[in-house]
Design a protein around this motif. Structure first.
Motif, mmCIF file in Angstrom:
data_model
loop_
_atom_site.group_PDB
_atom_site.id
_atom_site.type_symbol
_atom_site.label_atom_id
_atom_site.label_comp_id
_atom_site.label_asym_id
_atom_site.label_seq_id
_atom_site.Cartn_x
_atom_site.Cartn_y
_atom_site.Cartn_z
ATOM 1 N N LYS A 195 108.741 -61.075 14.230
ATOM 2 C CA LYS A 195 109.305 -59.751 13.508
ATOM 3 C C LYS A 195 108.186 -60.123 12.189
ATOM 4 C CE LYS A 195 112.507 -57.652 11.423
ATOM 5 N NZ LYS A 195 112.437 -56.184 11.779
ATOM 6 N N PHE B 29 109.206 -56.584 18.613
ATOM 7 C CA PHE B 29 110.063 -57.582 17.012
ATOM 8 C C PHE B 29 111.307 -57.988 17.834
ATOM 9 C CE2 PHE B 29 107.558 -54.157 14.798
ATOM 10 C CZ PHE B 29 105.952 -54.955 14.624
ATOM 11 N N ILE B 30 112.106 -58.583 17.950
ATOM 12 C CA ILE B 30 113.099 -59.930 17.786
ATOM 13 C C ILE B 30 114.298 -58.481 18.036
ATOM 14 C CG2 ILE B 30 113.127 -60.189 15.462
ATOM 15 C CD1 ILE B 30 114.428 -61.684 18.345
ATOM 16 N N ASP B 31 114.562 -57.171 16.637
ATOM 17 C CA ASP B 31 115.132 -56.464 17.069
ATOM 18 C C ASP B 31 114.995 -55.962 18.779
ATOM 19 O OD1 ASP B 31 112.671 -55.517 15.631
ATOM 20 O OD2 ASP B 31 113.911 -54.517 13.992
ATOM 21 N N ASN B 32 113.886 -55.098 18.484
ATOM 22 C CA ASN B 32 113.773 -54.132 19.301
ATOM 23 C C ASN B 32 113.878 -54.978 20.747
ATOM 24 O OD1 ASN B 32 113.003 -52.522 21.114
ATOM 25 N ND2 ASN B 32 110.897 -52.814 21.003
ATOM 26 N N ALA C 193 115.732 -57.462 21.418
ATOM 27 C CA ALA C 193 117.290 -57.993 21.218
ATOM 28 C C ALA C 193 117.991 -57.097 21.894
ATOM 29 C CB ALA C 193 118.316 -58.265 20.293
ATOM 30 N N MET C 194 117.728 -56.090 21.583
ATOM 31 C CA MET C 194 118.162 -54.550 22.199
ATOM 32 C C MET C 194 117.385 -54.262 24.184
ATOM 33 S SD MET C 194 117.660 -51.572 22.406
ATOM 34 C CE MET C 194 115.994 -50.559 21.956
ATOM 35 N N THR D 98 108.907 -67.384 22.192
ATOM 36 C CA THR D 98 109.126 -66.763 21.193
ATOM 37 C C THR D 98 109.718 -67.974 20.023
ATOM 38 O OG1 THR D 98 110.462 -65.524 19.360
ATOM 39 C CG2 THR D 98 111.456 -66.671 21.654
ATOM 40 N N PHE E 241 114.379 -67.370 16.353
ATOM 41 C CA PHE E 241 115.181 -66.322 17.804
ATOM 42 C C PHE E 241 114.709 -66.588 18.902
ATOM 43 C CE2 PHE E 241 111.122 -63.958 14.355
ATOM 44 C CZ PHE E 241 112.041 -63.507 13.157
ATOM 45 N N LEU F 211 118.020 -65.615 21.335
ATOM 46 C CA LEU F 211 117.952 -64.705 22.367
ATOM 47 C C LEU F 211 118.543 -64.790 23.179
ATOM 48 C CD1 LEU F 211 114.310 -62.828 22.576
ATOM 49 C CD2 LEU F 211 116.546 -61.863 21.853
ATOM 50 N N GLU G 1 122.261 -65.124 23.975
ATOM 51 C CA GLU G 1 121.783 -63.407 24.614
ATOM 52 C C GLU G 1 121.884 -63.344 25.460
ATOM 53 O OE1 GLU G 1 119.255 -60.501 22.787
ATOM 54 O OE2 GLU G 1 120.542 -58.882 23.729
#
Ligand code: IPM
Ligand code: MN
Length: 365
Positions: free
Chosen positions: A189, A219-222, A224-225, A239, A243, A247, A250
């Protein structure tokens, strides 16, 4: 090969599943003429109950003196609902990771074709996915300084990384990438966190030493998506501790269930092999837990811990066969599963052992 293995069953479903990981190791030892000796030790809530300490010195000593550790899970509902408790089962796991220098947590997302329908993600998106996560395991907010104000209304956890911590895990991840498809994605991030900027700078430096590997920073948010949108775009993912924790839970849905994923924690000394799932108090003692993650952890021990690739493959093939023949535990059964083929923990464990022995006989004949 002669090896001494410490089994730490821990809490919840830990003991039920670890029984089968250990049994798989015993059977492999028998079949291939290895000498594996076993010892057992307490950790987590099971240990707090006996001596008030989630990781007694005796367990740590035994761990340090073994060649590998097969671990189950730690945790208990009582602590989850009472954050004020000072002595907690998870402290045992964090301490043993630190004390054994287990800084690299490898979490392969091993996707069996037969389980494509067990996932909530479309099979067409999943098919062909093969990801190896490198989660840093002995730094980050997990081990940074924690504070709580006197009035108890303010709290903090320090997210801290030292360059050498990033370097050593980055090397491990790049070495693995060299053996695989030479693609590595480092997740951070860095648009917000200084510790992530250090992470990214350091990975960029290490990347230069592995020019054949194609490096991507995300980036971590991206990430995850993207992991759900297009899991195939990932190969080696590198990572940080927190994170990586999130991840990989998930990512377990890619494999169909948390009950399928094994992990290997390695670093300076003895390797530590465990399912990524937790203690699952809700199904403890009901013969419902999936023993495959523990059995696959045993395979990781053989392969990564002892370099016994052929032996590891026998276990993975036996798991594959069980699934091909339609057998499932509850967590990986779906609408199309024959209800007579939904097995309990013990029945699933026994069946895998049976297939392991059949595979060894066929190989040797
Ligand atoms: C894991 C677990 C642990 C972690 C807990 C039990 C402390 O979730 O191994 O992923 O957060 O590392
Ligand atoms: Mn976790």
């Amino acid at each position: 090969m002669k090896k001494h293995i410490l089994v730490i069953p821990g809490d919840g479903i830990g003991p039920e599943v670890t029984t089968w990981g250990k049994a798989a190791l015993e059977q492999i030892a028998d079949a291939f003429g290895h000498e594996f000796s076993f010892d057992e030790a307490l950790m987590g809530h099971a240990s707090i109950e006996v001596n008030g300490n989630p990781l007694p010195d005796e367990t740590l000593e035994k761990a340090k003196n073994s060649d590998a550790i097969l671990f189950g899970a730690v945790g208990h509902a009582k602590y989850d609902n009472d954050p004020s408790l000072k002595v907690r089962p998870e402290q045992g796991l964090l301490k043993i990771r630190k004390e054994l220098g287990l800084y690299a947590n490898l979490r392969p997302i091993l996707l069996f074709d037969e389980l494509l329908n067990a996932s909530s993600i479309k099979p067409s998106i999943l098919k062909g996915t093969d990801i190896l996560f490198f989660r840093e395991l002995t730094g980050d907010v997990y081990f940074g300084e924690k504070t709580r104000s006197e009035d108890r209304n303010t709290a903090s956890d320090l997210m801290i990384y030292h360059k050498y911590e990033v370097e050593r895990i980055a090397h491990k991840a790049y070495q693995a990438a060299m053996q695989r498809s030479k693609r590595l994605c480092s997740v951070d991030k860095a648009n917000v966190l200084e510790s992530s900027r250090l992470w990214r700078e350091t990975v960029q430096e290490i990347a230069k030493l592995y020019p054949e590997v194609e490096t991507e920073h995300m980036f971590i948010d991206n990430a995850a998506m993207q992991l759900i949108k297009d899991p195939k775009r990932f190969d080696v993912v590198l990572t940080a501790n927190l994170f990586g924790d999130i991840l990989t839970d998930e990512a377990s849905q890619i494999a169909g269930s948390m009950g399928m994923l094994a992990s290997a924690s390695v670093g300076d000394g003895t390797g530590f092999f465990e399912p990524i799932h937790g203690s699952a108090h809700d199904i403890t003692g009901k013969n419902l837990a999936n023993p495959l993650a523990s059995i696959l952890s045993a395979a990781l021990m053989l392969e990564i811990g002892f370099g016994l690739k052929e032996e590891a493959k026998v276990i993975i093939d036996a798991v594959d066969q069980v699934l091909k023949e339609g057998f499932r535990t509850n967590d990986i059964a779906d609408g199309s599963t024959n209800p007579y083929k939904v097995l309990g923990t013990q029945e699933m464990g026994k069946l895998v052992l049976k297939f392991i022995s059949q595979k060894v006989i066929t190989q040797n004949s």
